[in-house]
Design an enzyme around this catalytic site. Structure first.
Site, PDB file in Angstrom:
ATOM      1  N   HIS A 126       0.913  -1.045  -0.077  1.00 27.15           N
ATOM      2  CA  HIS A 126       0.415   0.079   0.193  1.00 27.15           C
ATOM      3  C   HIS A 126       0.789   1.364   0.311  1.00 27.15           C
ATOM      4  CE1 HIS A 126      -3.390  -3.079   1.982  1.00 27.15           C
ATOM      5  NE2 HIS A 126      -3.372  -2.937   1.072  1.00 27.15           N
TER       6      HIS A 126
ATOM      7  N   LYS B 209     -14.529  -7.733   3.971  1.00 27.63           N
ATOM      8  CA  LYS B 209     -14.681  -9.493   5.128  1.00 27.63           C
ATOM      9  C   LYS B 209     -14.384  -8.626   6.537  1.00 27.63           C
ATOM     10  CE  LYS B 209     -11.001 -10.211   2.947  1.00 27.63           C
ATOM     11  NZ  LYS B 209      -9.541 -10.723   2.474  1.00 27.63           N
TER      12      LYS B 209
ATOM     13  N   ARG C 131      -2.852  -6.115  -8.568  1.00 28.13           N
ATOM     14  CA  ARG C 131      -1.364  -6.806  -7.614  1.00 28.13           C
ATOM     15  C   ARG C 131      -1.944  -8.382  -9.542  1.00 28.13           C
ATOM     16  NH1 ARG C 131      -3.646  -7.754  -2.049  1.00 28.13           N
ATOM     17  NH2 ARG C 131      -5.377  -8.048  -3.462  1.00 28.13           N
TER      18      ARG C 131
ATOM     19  N   SER D 122      -2.733  -7.275   3.127  1.00 26.38           N
ATOM     20  CA  SER D 122      -3.727  -8.135   4.782  1.00 26.38           C
ATOM     21  C   SER D 122      -3.722  -9.165   4.938  1.00 26.38           C
ATOM     22  CB  SER D 122      -4.200  -6.991   5.181  1.00 26.38           C
ATOM     23  OG  SER D 122      -3.575  -5.306   4.363  1.00 26.38           O
TER      24      SER D 122
END
Ligand code: PNS
Length: 168
Positions: A17, A41, A92, A130
């Site tokens: 990030h 989530k 990504r 993450s």
């Protein structure tokens, strides 16, 4: 000068990030990092923790002047309220594309005045998320190459992985 928003869950923020922030602000000097209050989530860290960690991590890598905000509800509403011209997202592998494509076209349909701009992740972070950082830390792995020290310490506290007590 065009203003941009870099939104995300940041649960927690990673070097991936921070790499996007560093590069995005060359294109959009007026860049704000925006932490969503209700991620898709269930987050490990609270909204305040994710915001505070983002601020600490930015400071740790010399990006202290990048403002951090939080938002709830629709991203495009936040973008409109902040009067930004662009939403910046890191991309990504192809696994990101479908969701980003759907989100970008939906947001453009909701407000064609806000463009979604994608920066390809740096090769060295192309695998990073993450989620994988939390999983590695949870299982005792070393995440020092993936997150700043402040995030590593927060993970240790949150996951109850305090430093092994010194031998008596
Ligand atoms: O870090 P993430 O989870 O990939 O970020 C996704 C995020 C938080 C940017 C996105 O899920 C979001 O902004 N959600 C808020 C609700 C919303 O606007 N959803 C997109 C509808 S097109």
């Amino acid at each position: 000068m065009s203003r941009a928003l870099y939104p995300g869950s940041f649960d927690p923020i990673t070097y991936g990030h921070l790499d996007i922030v560093q590069r995005a602000r060359k294109l959009f000097p007026d860049l704000t990092l925006a932490v969503v209050e209700n991620p898709r989530k269930a987050p490990l860290f609270s909204t305040k923790e994710r915001r505070d960690l983002a601020e600490q991590a930015l400071a740790e890598v010399g990006l202290r002047d990048v403002p951090v905000t939080t938002y709830s509800g629709l991203l495009i509403e936040c973008a409109k309220n902040m009067n930004v011209e662009a939403i910046v997202r890191g991309m990504r592998a192809t696994s990101d594309f479908d969701y980003e494509f759907q989100m970008a076209l939906t947001n453009r349909d909701l407000d064609s005045g806000v463009e979604s701009v994608f920066l390809m992740t740096a090769g060295r972070y192309s695998f990073l998320s993450s989620s994988i950082v939390k999983e590695v830390k949870q299982h005792g792995g070393d995440v020092s190459k993936f997150v700043p020290r402040c995030v590593e310490r927060a993970l240790e506290r949150k996951l109850g992985l305090g430093r092994p007590c010194e031998s008596a």
